[in-house]
Scaffold this active site. Structure first.
Site, PDB file in Angstrom:
ATOM      1  N   ALA A  10     -42.079  19.114 -37.158  1.00 23.97           N
ATOM      2  CA  ALA A  10     -42.501  18.782 -38.527  1.00 23.97           C
ATOM      3  C   ALA A  10     -42.413  17.282 -38.785  1.00 23.97           C
ATOM      4  CB  ALA A  10     -41.634  19.536 -39.526  1.00 23.97           C
ATOM      5  N   ALA A  11     -42.716  16.474 -37.765  1.00 23.96           N
ATOM      6  CA  ALA A  11     -42.552  15.028 -37.919  1.00 23.96           C
ATOM      7  C   ALA A  11     -43.833  14.327 -38.357  1.00 23.96           C
ATOM      8  CB  ALA A  11     -42.047  14.419 -36.619  1.00 23.96           C
ATOM      9  N   ARG A  16     -54.769  14.179 -42.756  1.00 25.66           N
ATOM     10  CA  ARG A  16     -55.961  14.823 -43.315  1.00 25.66           C
ATOM     11  C   ARG A  16     -55.695  15.482 -44.677  1.00 25.66           C
ATOM     12  NH1 ARG A  16     -57.730  18.247 -38.199  1.00 25.66           N
ATOM     13  NH2 ARG A  16     -55.600  17.716 -37.557  1.00 25.66           N
ATOM     14  N   GLN A  77     -37.763  12.215 -34.745  1.00 27.63           N
ATOM     15  CA  GLN A  77     -38.767  11.644 -33.841  1.00 27.63           C
ATOM     16  C   GLN A  77     -39.304  10.387 -34.548  1.00 27.63           C
ATOM     17  OE1 GLN A  77     -42.596  13.574 -33.579  1.00 27.63           O
ATOM     18  NE2 GLN A  77     -42.886  12.966 -31.436  1.00 27.63           N
ATOM     19  N   THR A  83     -46.750  16.435 -29.472  1.00 30.54           N
ATOM     20  CA  THR A  83     -45.911  17.625 -29.665  1.00 30.54           C
ATOM     21  C   THR A  83     -44.895  17.810 -28.526  1.00 30.54           C
ATOM     22  OG1 THR A  83     -47.712  18.908 -28.698  1.00 30.54           O
ATOM     23  CG2 THR A  83     -47.561  18.895 -31.095  1.00 30.54           C
ATOM     24  N   GLY A 142     -56.618  23.975 -29.132  1.00 25.05           N
ATOM     25  CA  GLY A 142     -56.486  23.988 -27.678  1.00 25.05           C
ATOM     26  C   GLY A 142     -57.037  25.308 -27.152  1.00 25.05           C
ATOM     27  N   ALA A 380     -42.883  33.682 -91.203  1.00 27.74           N
ATOM     28  CA  ALA A 380     -43.977  32.871 -90.658  1.00 27.74           C
ATOM     29  C   ALA A 380     -43.765  31.395 -90.983  1.00 27.74           C
ATOM     30  CB  ALA A 380     -45.302  33.350 -91.240  1.00 27.74           C
ATOM     31  N   ASN A 386     -34.161  20.666 -85.656  1.00 25.39           N
ATOM     32  CA  ASN A 386     -32.973  20.556 -84.794  1.00 25.39           C
ATOM     33  C   ASN A 386     -32.684  19.138 -84.332  1.00 25.39           C
ATOM     34  OD1 ASN A 386     -35.357  20.585 -83.268  1.00 25.39           O
ATOM     35  ND2 ASN A 386     -34.262  21.238 -81.433  1.00 25.39           N
TER      36      ASN A 386
HETATM   37  C1  UD1 Z   1     -51.761  21.580 -31.726  1.00 27.28           C
HETATM   38  C2  UD1 Z   1     -51.865  22.032 -30.265  1.00 27.28           C
HETATM   39  C3  UD1 Z   1     -53.157  22.795 -30.086  1.00 27.28           C
HETATM   40  C4  UD1 Z   1     -53.178  23.983 -31.020  1.00 27.28           C
HETATM   41  C5  UD1 Z   1     -52.984  23.535 -32.462  1.00 27.28           C
HETATM   42  C6  UD1 Z   1     -52.766  24.736 -33.330  1.00 27.28           C
HETATM   43  C7  UD1 Z   1     -50.752  20.299 -28.920  1.00 27.28           C
HETATM   44  C8  UD1 Z   1     -50.929  19.154 -28.022  1.00 27.28           C
HETATM   45  N1  UD1 Z   1     -51.861  20.878 -29.414  1.00 27.28           N
HETATM   46  O1  UD1 Z   1     -52.783  20.673 -31.989  1.00 27.28           O
HETATM   47  O2  UD1 Z   1     -53.272  23.281 -28.743  1.00 27.28           O
HETATM   48  O3  UD1 Z   1     -54.401  24.688 -30.885  1.00 27.28           O
HETATM   49  O4  UD1 Z   1     -51.800  22.708 -32.580  1.00 27.28           O
HETATM   50  O5  UD1 Z   1     -52.694  24.361 -34.678  1.00 27.28           O
HETATM   51  O6  UD1 Z   1     -49.626  20.714 -29.159  1.00 27.28           O
HETATM   52  N2  UD1 Z   1     -45.908  16.998 -34.602  1.00 27.28           N
HETATM   53  C9  UD1 Z   1     -44.728  16.295 -34.475  1.00 27.28           C
HETATM   54  N3  UD1 Z   1     -44.713  15.157 -33.741  1.00 27.28           N
HETATM   55  C10 UD1 Z   1     -45.806  14.686 -33.092  1.00 27.28           C
HETATM   56  C11 UD1 Z   1     -47.014  15.407 -33.213  1.00 27.28           C
HETATM   57  C12 UD1 Z   1     -47.022  16.563 -33.978  1.00 27.28           C
HETATM   58  O7  UD1 Z   1     -43.702  16.685 -35.031  1.00 27.28           O
HETATM   59  O8  UD1 Z   1     -45.698  13.656 -32.426  1.00 27.28           O
HETATM   60  C13 UD1 Z   1     -45.910  18.228 -35.410  1.00 27.28           C
HETATM   61  C14 UD1 Z   1     -46.772  18.090 -36.649  1.00 27.28           C
HETATM   62  O9  UD1 Z   1     -46.004  17.659 -37.754  1.00 27.28           O
HETATM   63  C15 UD1 Z   1     -47.312  19.513 -36.851  1.00 27.28           C
HETATM   64  C16 UD1 Z   1     -47.305  20.113 -35.444  1.00 27.28           C
HETATM   65  O10 UD1 Z   1     -46.486  19.277 -34.650  1.00 27.28           O
HETATM   66  O11 UD1 Z   1     -46.472  20.274 -37.678  1.00 27.28           O
HETATM   67  C17 UD1 Z   1     -48.697  20.225 -34.835  1.00 27.28           C
HETATM   68  O12 UD1 Z   1     -49.271  18.932 -34.775  1.00 27.28           O
HETATM   69  P1  UD1 Z   1     -50.826  18.717 -34.991  1.00 27.28           P
HETATM   70  O13 UD1 Z   1     -51.084  17.265 -34.904  1.00 27.28           O
HETATM   71  O14 UD1 Z   1     -51.294  19.433 -36.188  1.00 27.28           O
HETATM   72  O15 UD1 Z   1     -51.401  19.424 -33.643  1.00 27.28           O
HETATM   73  P2  UD1 Z   1     -52.894  19.783 -33.346  1.00 27.28           P
HETATM   74  O16 UD1 Z   1     -53.633  18.580 -32.970  1.00 27.28           O
HETATM   75  O17 UD1 Z   1     -53.440  20.611 -34.439  1.00 27.28           O
HETATM   76 CA    CA Z   2     -52.541  21.405 -36.426  1.00 25.41          CA
END
Ligand code: UD1
Ligand code: CA
Length: 464
Positions: A10-11, A16, A77, A83, A142, A380, A386
């Site tokens: 969740a970093a 978007r 992070q 990820t 992915g 009424a 107050n």
């Molecule tokens: C990711 C998957 C993709 C999948 C999709 C589903 C990878 C490389 N790709 O892509 O295969 O189909 O999710 O929704 O994992 N986050 C971090 N730190 C980072 C990057 C991301 O904490 O450095 C967290 C984000 O806050 C988010 C989650 O990871 O909650 C997913 O990141 P996001 O950038 O949305 O991944 P996608 O590109 O959608």
């Molecule tokens: Ca995503």
């Protein structure tokens, strides 16, 4: 089943969303996206969760601590390098953990705990278990690569060949990874991809090369991630349907699920009825036999058994006692406490006021900072004055008091038991029990005066 720890990523900022608020704190049914995910991991059996935070980390931590206390830990992070890197950041927080790690993305609020549990079980002793799903439009996700039916790798959308782009089986982002394998495999990740990031998804190929991947098919409708506000709205719709269906199946009358908004922390007993266009926010509790009519918006309100809220009642932080009645068009502000069978009617406003059993505030009144006993009638247009511009003061009406219409009670003031205030009075001094208070000029009637007056006015008009 051995101990499972959750790791929730969740970093990211979630650019978007185009919002000051980080993506994972946007809400669905009264809970932030990341709270939903952590809750799902815990409901699936994770003993604790490590949440990887970065953007607006203080806010994310505060939100999660408020709900989960010590059952969540945080890993920071600093730079969002993908990820895989985010997952690596969580490893120091799970040193010594043996067993599997449930890795989830913090932006998938609909994840069903039962599916997560099934994923953990199906993974068994494999290095890595993952959920896959089929989807009509796979763009952005992915893709799942298979050979002879077995999963071999995940390819990110932007790294796909044209043939791979046509694959409709995608990665929703639910993984159950053996801790030892995870520690070794993240060391091997490289950033040789279009984004130059460390991809968690590359772990799948590593595990597959060792023949140790388990894949579970899930339903995309429950696996959607949120990337922008439109997806947030759609996920909200899905969550609403889920909540409304659960209540309806449990015996709550949900007249029109499409327009009924109930936050996840609300409780509703069977045989309560919720009409179209109602919003129940925060922690409401609606007891059996209560009826919430159309257009009412309640926040942190308790509605006790058999109470009726007529259309367009707005209320917050209040208690509506058994068989009480409110509305139409009433506004109950915080700390309103309505006793059994009491009434607040059309266009009345209340705040920080106790209304005793059977008492009535039926029309166009303002009662703020009041202590109203039992069997009181507030006529009424009555106003509890107050506020003196600096301080708030209390108006006390003892049992059986009758306040005639269009009176003002200038607080602090007490009207004693059974007393009567005549209509149109401005009351500035306490009224003893059983007394009649009148404070208005005496009426005098001038016989025949109206037609004389009218004649005079008409003459004046003719003269120009
Ligand atoms: C990711 C998957 C993709 C999948 C999709 C589903 C990878 C490389 N790709 O892509 O295969 O189909 O999710 O929704 O994992 N986050 C971090 N730190 C980072 C990057 C991301 O904490 O450095 C967290 C984000 O806050 C988010 C989650 O990871 O909650 C997913 O990141 P996001 O950038 O949305 O991944 P996608 O590109 O959608
Ligand atoms: Ca995503």
């Amino acid at each position: 089943m051995s101990d499972v720890v959750g790791v929730v990523l969740a970093a990211g900022m979630g650019t978007r969303m185009k919002s000051e608020t980080p993506k994972v704190l946007h809400e669905v049914a009264g809970r932030s996206l990341v709270e939903w995910v952590v809750q799902a991991a815990m409901d699936a059996g994770a003993s604790r969760c490590v949440v990887v935070v970065g953007h607006a980390k203080e806010r994310v931590e505060e939100t999660l601590r408020a709900r989960f206390g010590d059952r969540v830990a945080f890993a920071v992070q600093k730079e969002q390098r993908g990820t895989g890197h985010a997952t690596a950041c969580a490893l120091p927080a799970i040193v010594g953990h043996e067993g599997h790690v449930l890795v989830l993305y913090g932006d998938c609020p609909l994840l069903p705990p039962a599916l997560l549990k099934h994923t953990i079980e199906t993974t068994g002793s494999a290095d890595l278990g993952l959920v896959t799903a089929r989807i009509a439009d796979p763009s952005g996700y992915g893709r799942i690569l298979r050979s002879d039916g077995a999963v071999t790798a995940i390819r990110e959308d932007r790294d796909c060949s044209p043939e791979e782009k046509a694959i409709l089986e995608v990665n929703p982002g639910v993984y159950c990874i053996e801790a030892g394998f995870l520690r070794e495999a993240v060391e091997l990740l490289d950033d040789d991809n279009d984004q130059g990031e460390l991809y968690l998804t590359d772990l799948v190929a590593t595990a597959a090369a060792r023949g140790r991947v388990a894949a579970i098919e899930g339903d995309m409708a429950t696996l959607r991630g949120v990337n922008d506000r439109w997806e947030l709205a759609q996920v909200g719709q899905g969550m609403r349907a889920r909540i409304n269906e659960a209540f309806a199946r449990a015996g709550v009358g949900i007249v029109d699920p499409a327009t009924t908004y109930i936050d996840a922390d609300c409780e509703i007993e069977p045989d309560a009825t919720i009409h179209p266009g109602v919003h129940l926010r925060g922690k409401c509790r609606i007891e059996a036999g209560a009826v919430i009519d159309s257009g009412s918006v309640l926040t942190d309100v308790v509605v006790e058994s058999g109470a009726v809220l007529l259309p367009y009642t707005v209320a917050s932080e209040s208690r509506i006692g058994p068989k009480a009645s409110v509305g139409p068009f009433s506004h109950l502000r915080s700390k309103t406490d309505m006793g059994e069978g009491s009434k607040v009617g059309n266009f009345s406003e209340t705040k920080k006021t106790v209304i005793g059993k059977g008492s009535k505030v039926n029309h166009l009144a303002y009662v703020g900072d009041g202590q109203i006993g039992e069997g009181v009638n507030v006529g009424a247009g009555v106003i509890f004055c107050n506020y003196d511009g600096v301080q708030k003061h209390t108006t006390t009406l003892e049992d059986g008091v009758f306040i005639g219409s269009d009176s003002q009670l200038v607080a602090p003031i007490t009207v004693g038991k059974g007393a009567y205030v005549a209509s149109g009075s401005t009351v500035t001094k306490d009224v003893p029990a059983d007394a009649l208070a009148v404070s208005r000029t005496r009426q005098s009637n001038k016989e025949g005066y109206a037609s004389r007056l009218r004649a005079r006015f008409q003459a004046a008009k003719k003269k120009g």
